[in-house]
Design a protein around this motif. Structure first.
Motif, PDB file in Angstrom:
ATOM      1  N   ASP A 297      -0.279  13.931   2.520  1.00 21.01           N
ATOM      2  CA  ASP A 297      -1.466  14.131   3.055  1.00 21.01           C
ATOM      3  C   ASP A 297      -2.550  13.475   2.419  1.00 21.01           C
ATOM      4  OD1 ASP A 297      -3.451  15.834   4.602  1.00 21.01           O
ATOM      5  OD2 ASP A 297      -3.648  17.302   3.210  1.00 21.01           O
ATOM      6  N   THR A 298      -3.619  12.548   3.665  1.00 21.42           N
ATOM      7  CA  THR A 298      -4.712  12.009   3.158  1.00 21.42           C
ATOM      8  C   THR A 298      -5.743  12.448   3.754  1.00 21.42           C
ATOM      9  OG1 THR A 298      -4.007  10.410   4.801  1.00 21.42           O
ATOM     10  CG2 THR A 298      -3.198   9.958   2.378  1.00 21.42           C
ATOM     11  N   PRO A 299      -6.472  13.327   3.108  1.00 18.61           N
ATOM     12  CA  PRO A 299      -7.473  14.216   3.575  1.00 18.61           C
ATOM     13  C   PRO A 299      -8.747  13.220   3.769  1.00 18.61           C
ATOM     14  CG  PRO A 299      -7.142  15.027   1.326  1.00 18.61           C
ATOM     15  CD  PRO A 299      -6.056  14.287   1.856  1.00 18.61           C
ATOM     16  N   LEU A 300      -9.421  13.358   4.761  1.00 14.99           N
ATOM     17  CA  LEU A 300     -10.757  12.534   4.873  1.00 14.99           C
ATOM     18  C   LEU A 300     -11.805  12.778   3.760  1.00 14.99           C
ATOM     19  CD1 LEU A 300     -11.825  10.428   7.022  1.00 14.99           C
ATOM     20  CD2 LEU A 300     -13.315  12.552   8.047  1.00 14.99           C
TER      21      LEU A 300
ATOM     22  N   ASN B 251       5.069   4.074  10.093  1.00 10.13           N
ATOM     23  CA  ASN B 251       5.079   3.578   8.531  1.00 10.13           C
ATOM     24  C   ASN B 251       6.443   3.736   8.143  1.00 10.13           C
ATOM     25  OD1 ASN B 251       2.143   3.211   8.713  1.00 10.13           O
ATOM     26  ND2 ASN B 251       2.039   5.194   8.067  1.00 10.13           N
ATOM     27  N   VAL B 252       7.107   4.759   8.545  1.00  7.87           N
ATOM     28  CA  VAL B 252       8.492   4.767   8.046  1.00  7.87           C
ATOM     29  C   VAL B 252       9.673   3.615   8.535  1.00  7.87           C
ATOM     30  CG1 VAL B 252      10.799   6.395   8.480  1.00  7.87           C
ATOM     31  CG2 VAL B 252       8.552   7.365   7.800  1.00  7.87           C
ATOM     32  N   LEU B 253       9.297   3.289   9.952  1.00  4.90           N
ATOM     33  CA  LEU B 253      10.347   2.297  10.302  1.00  4.90           C
ATOM     34  C   LEU B 253       9.898   0.992   9.641  1.00  4.90           C
ATOM     35  CD1 LEU B 253       9.696   3.122  14.054  1.00  4.90           C
ATOM     36  CD2 LEU B 253      11.772   2.914  12.605  1.00  4.90           C
TER      37      LEU B 253
ATOM     38  N   PRO C 213      -5.401   5.912   6.618  1.00  6.27           N
ATOM     39  CA  PRO C 213      -3.828   5.918   6.164  1.00  6.27           C
ATOM     40  C   PRO C 213      -3.681   6.288   4.769  1.00  6.27           C
ATOM     41  CG  PRO C 213      -4.898   3.652   6.327  1.00  6.27           C
ATOM     42  CD  PRO C 213      -5.943   4.621   6.955  1.00  6.27           C
ATOM     43  N   PRO C 214      -2.615   6.399   4.123  1.00  5.93           N
ATOM     44  CA  PRO C 214      -2.174   6.513   2.756  1.00  5.93           C
ATOM     45  C   PRO C 214      -2.254   4.997   2.150  1.00  5.93           C
ATOM     46  CG  PRO C 214      -0.370   7.563   3.917  1.00  5.93           C
ATOM     47  CD  PRO C 214      -1.432   6.808   4.992  1.00  5.93           C
ATOM     48  N   THR C 215      -2.821   5.160   0.670  1.00  5.94           N
ATOM     49  CA  THR C 215      -3.054   3.817   0.211  1.00  5.94           C
ATOM     50  C   THR C 215      -1.919   3.027   0.223  1.00  5.94           C
ATOM     51  OG1 THR C 215      -4.403   4.999  -1.205  1.00  5.94           O
ATOM     52  CG2 THR C 215      -3.722   3.008  -2.234  1.00  5.94           C
TER      53      THR C 215
ATOM     54  N   TYR D 117      -1.827  -3.068   6.523  1.00  8.30           N
ATOM     55  CA  TYR D 117      -3.146  -3.101   7.146  1.00  8.30           C
ATOM     56  C   TYR D 117      -3.739  -4.403   6.928  1.00  8.30           C
ATOM     57  CZ  TYR D 117      -3.584   1.615   9.045  1.00  8.30           C
ATOM     58  OH  TYR D 117      -3.117   2.869   9.840  1.00  8.30           O
ATOM     59  N   THR D 118      -3.754  -5.236   8.051  1.00  8.17           N
ATOM     60  CA  THR D 118      -4.228  -6.620   8.321  1.00  8.17           C
ATOM     61  C   THR D 118      -5.803  -6.522   8.551  1.00  8.17           C
ATOM     62  OG1 THR D 118      -3.623  -6.956  10.381  1.00  8.17           O
ATOM     63  CG2 THR D 118      -2.150  -8.007   8.647  1.00  8.17           C
TER      64      THR D 118
END
Length: 418
Positions: free
Chosen positions: A27-30, A61-63, A389-391, A398-399
């Motif tokens: 969980d990546t809360p804002l 992400n999992v893929l 997204p998660p770090t 992420y580009t």
């Protein structure tokens, strides 16, 4: 070696379960200072869109994190079970010329890899269809897959032939000569991509909206960018997402807009997107990325040569492979893939920095921060993007900056200019 492979399989299986569990449950809360601002997805996404974007991002992400090491497993399999050696001996027995032997070997290796990884690729395609991102019919998707297969096979054949020839001629300096040859080869590929490779997948043509074209030409003239390098590409028969990009070099350099972008964005939003892409051109990002790739390939080839020698010296007798054998190619491909993954945080960080620069350039050119923010809102909604997204995902995937950062950055920059 088979026992080693099965040990690696167990490690991979444990990793796949662990990373999938983490990505589906993290969980990546804002951050609190973003809540209620225009960067908060709850201000521009409804509940269904928020839910879909979160679920879709988790699957993507999992893929990625499962498929990337799966490619390494394929290389290990063909080496440990002697399949690479069988492919090499069969191609060498059937054909006389070394280049043709390499071509057959690459086709066999690529076919095996393509077939084994096809379920993951198809599942990725199905996920995109289920979430409404892709609308591409299966037969059309398969056509693109086959085109990619043959384009990749042709390029890999040339690269493999040159590398193995240089290894046989200069076992110690092959990496350096390969690097020297890679520079003109890379330039050639970048030059022909917009006019030879890209049209294999899509239809390109001048922008149909002449009124909009006039405004784009004025914007391009303001930025001193050749107007004949702006193209529209048909993507509405494949996807609902939006995009624009810069491709090619020299006289073949093009700024490309998807037709979905033109259909779903307002005129001011399209002009911001165009200004952003013009920023990449005017700020020399393509040239800088090319220079960076040349430097990176020098380092990567040097490291590859050392790791390749160590691998052959220590495991060659168990794999029944010598240094200049065609069957040893998967070792080089495996090392390259590993190095690419390890270096991705650095290259992604540079790419994100360039995106920020182009965003600022676009604001300077259009003086329309509102259009920029609304554009980012629509890009997020149409692509079901995870704006926060998660770090680990941000660093490795992420580009482009996450939308929450991008929207905040562009607004803060525009306010400084006022």
């Amino acid at each position: 070696m088979k026992k080693v492979f099965f040990g690696v399989v167990i490690i991979y299986a444990l990793y796949a379960v662990a990373i999938s569990t983490y990505l589906f449950t993290v969980d990546t809360p804002l951050p609190e200072h973003y809540i209620g601002t225009e960067a908060d997805p709850q201000t521009f996404m409804d509940e269904e869109q928020l839910m879909l974007s979160q679920e879709f991002s988790k699957w993507r992400n999992v893929l990625y994190f499962v498929h990337t090491p799966f490619e390494w497993m394929i290389y290990l399999f063909v080496l440990c079970f002697g399949l690479s050696r069988i492919f090499a001996r069969w191609s060498e027995a059937k054909l006389k010329f070394r280049f043709l032997q390499t071509a057959i070997y690459v086709i066999l290796l690529s076919s095996f890899s393509w077939l084994v990884s096809f379920p993951i690729k198809y599942f990725s395609y199905s996920i995109s269809k289920d979430f409404g991102i892709s609308i591409q019919p299966f037969h059309n998707w398969m056509r693109d897959q086959l085109v990619s297969f043959w384009v990749g096979a042709i390029i890999l054949t040339i690269i493999a032939y040159v590398i193995m020839l240089l290894i046989s001629k200069s076992p110690k300096k092959w990496w350096f000569y390969t690097w020297l040859l890679s520079i003109p080869f890379t330039l050639f590929l970048m030059f022909i991509q917009p006019v030879v490779v890209d049209p294999l997948y899509h239809d390109f043509y001048p922008i149909k909206d002449k009124e909009l074209e006039t405004e784009i030409l004025q914007l391009a003239n303001k930025a001193d960018i050749p107007a004949d390098r702006v193209y529209e590409v048909t993507m509405s028969d494949k996807t609902n997402s939006l995009n624009a990009y810069v491709t090619g070099i020299g006289s073949n350099l093009r700024i490309v807009l998807w037709d979905t972008t033109l259909e779903k964005l307002t005129k001011d939003e399209v002009l911001f997107v165009m200004a952003h892409e013009m920023g990449h051109y005017d700020l020399k990002h393509l040239q800088l990325l090319l220079l960076g790739s040349i430097v990176a390939s020098f380092v990567a080839l040097y490291i590859t040569s050392k790791l390749y020698s160590v691998t052959i010296n220590n495991l060659g007798k168990y794999l029944n492979i010598k240094k200049a054998d065609l069957a040893a190619l998967p070792i080089i491909l495996l090392i390259f893939s590993l190095l690419s993954f390890v270096s991705s945080p650095f290259s992604n960080a540079i790419s994100r920095a360039y995106e920020y620069q182009s965003d600022r350039y676009a604001i300077d050119l259009t003086e329309d921060a509102d259009a920029a923010v609304s554009t980012f809102h629509k890009l997020s909604v149409e692509g079901l993007a995870d704006v926060n997204p998660p770090t680990i995902v941000k660093i490795l995937r992420y580009t482009h900056p996450p939308m929450v950062d991008r929207i905040t950055h562009i607004r803060q920059y525009s306010e400084k200019l006022e």
